[in-house]
Design an enzyme around this catalytic site. Structure first.
Site, PDB file in Angstrom:
ATOM      1  N   GLU A   1       0.841  -1.198   0.000  1.00  0.00           N
ATOM      2  CA  GLU A   1       0.000   0.000   0.000  1.00  0.00           C
ATOM      3  C   GLU A   1       0.877   1.249   0.000  1.00  0.00           C
ATOM      4  O   GLU A   1       1.942   1.269   0.629  1.00  0.00           O
ATOM      5  CB  GLU A   1      -0.899  -0.006   1.234  1.00  0.00           C
ATOM      6  CG  GLU A   1      -1.993   1.049   1.231  1.00  0.00           C
ATOM      7  CD  GLU A   1      -3.015   0.791   2.338  1.00  0.00           C
ATOM      8  OE1 GLU A   1      -3.513  -0.361   2.429  1.00  0.00           O
ATOM      9  OE2 GLU A   1      -3.295   1.716   3.106  1.00  0.00           O
TER      10      GLU A   1
ATOM     11  N   ASP B   1       0.111   5.376   0.657  1.00  0.00           N
ATOM     12  CA  ASP B   1      -0.986   6.197   1.162  1.00  0.00           C
ATOM     13  C   ASP B   1      -0.706   7.690   1.145  1.00  0.00           C
ATOM     14  O   ASP B   1       0.391   8.133   1.498  1.00  0.00           O
ATOM     15  CB  ASP B   1      -1.267   5.857   2.637  1.00  0.00           C
ATOM     16  CG  ASP B   1      -1.766   4.445   2.842  1.00  0.00           C
ATOM     17  OD1 ASP B   1      -2.404   3.905   1.926  1.00  0.00           O
ATOM     18  OD2 ASP B   1      -1.538   3.897   3.941  1.00  0.00           O
TER      19      ASP B   1
ATOM     20  N   GLU C   1      -3.019  10.295   3.302  1.00  0.00           N
ATOM     21  CA  GLU C   1      -4.145  10.312   4.224  1.00  0.00           C
ATOM     22  C   GLU C   1      -4.232  11.674   4.918  1.00  0.00           C
ATOM     23  O   GLU C   1      -3.218  12.205   5.368  1.00  0.00           O
ATOM     24  CB  GLU C   1      -3.995   9.218   5.281  1.00  0.00           C
ATOM     25  CG  GLU C   1      -3.999   7.813   4.692  1.00  0.00           C
ATOM     26  CD  GLU C   1      -3.707   6.755   5.736  1.00  0.00           C
ATOM     27  OE1 GLU C   1      -4.475   5.775   5.802  1.00  0.00           O
ATOM     28  OE2 GLU C   1      -2.705   6.898   6.473  1.00  0.00           O
TER      29      GLU C   1
END
Length: 232
Positions: free
Chosen positions: A52, A54, A56
């Site tokens: 993953e 990210d 955020e």
């Protein structure tokens, strides 16, 4: 997003590399415990062992600025109880609730670069196969309740008297090599010169951001076990 719900989207196909961007406008006021995200992942293809990348936005109490968190997980380091994150967090040099701003991830076989309004804020180079995501991933966006950790390590929780929580996305841009696509597809570079790394101007801009707006770096956290993150 309403109570006991999460909202999101996913790209139609996975990618093996590319530039992935969108413009986002965040909700003002109390959003503690709520995360708005734009990320790459292969969790559906590799449950319990996924990769993953990210971007955020960690919700806030309204009297404090949003925190933008970048993160990388490799082969299950974000799964289970022993999570090994590679977080770098920033405050922004603008109010992300007042207008749309562009956020992007560039991922190729040698590096990951995170951008805000075309300014590189973090470069994560490939130092070994064990610390770099190499399997195809899809593009996701979501808004969800992460009250246990999102705002000041879980001190402030999501308060659903402020629902619905809304994030607005527009101007999606994906320019990449699809998984299993044409062999002639070449990964995108982060530098205008088409080489790896950043130009001197880009590097100077990133240094400015990290010197003035970076608030957390996992490699500099004395409480972390750095034998688990050898790239540090």
């Amino acid at each position: 997003m309403h109570i006991q719900e999460r909202s999101g989207f996913k790209s139609l196909r996975p990618y093996s590399s590319g530039y992935f961007g969108t413009a986002v406008k965040l909700q003002p006021g109390y959003t503690a415990g709520v995360i708005t995200s734009f990320y790459l992942s292969n969790t559906e293809e590799h449950p319990g062992d996924h990769d993953e990348i990210d971007i955020e936005f960690l919700g806030t109490t309204g009297d404090k600025p949003y925190v933008l968190q970048t993160n990388v997980y490799i082969r299950g380091s974000g799964d289970g109880s022993n999570i090994i994150g590679r977080e770098m967090k920033f405050h922004l040099w603008f109010d992300p609730t007042q207008d749309f701003h562009n956020y992007a991830i560039l991922w190729n076989p040698t590096e990951i670069i995170f951008y805000v309004d075309d300014v590189p804020i973090r470069r994560y180079p490939r130092k070994s196969d064990d610390s770099f995501p190499l399997r195809p991933m899809s593009v996701y966006g979501s808004i969800w309740d992460a009250s246990s950790w999102a705002t000041e390590n879980g001190r402030y929780k999501a308060d659903y008297t402020y629902q619905p929580f809304v994030a607005r996305y527009q101007y999606f841009k994906i320019d990449g090599c699809t998984a299993g696509g044409a062999a002639s597809c070449r990964p995108i570079s982060g530098s205008p010169s088409a080489s790896t790394g950043l130009s001197s101007q880009q590097h100077a801009a990133m240094t400015h951001v990290q010197n003035n707006y970076k608030i957390y770096d996992y490699c500099r956290d004395p409480l972390r076990e750095h034998n688990l993150t050898p790239e540090c």
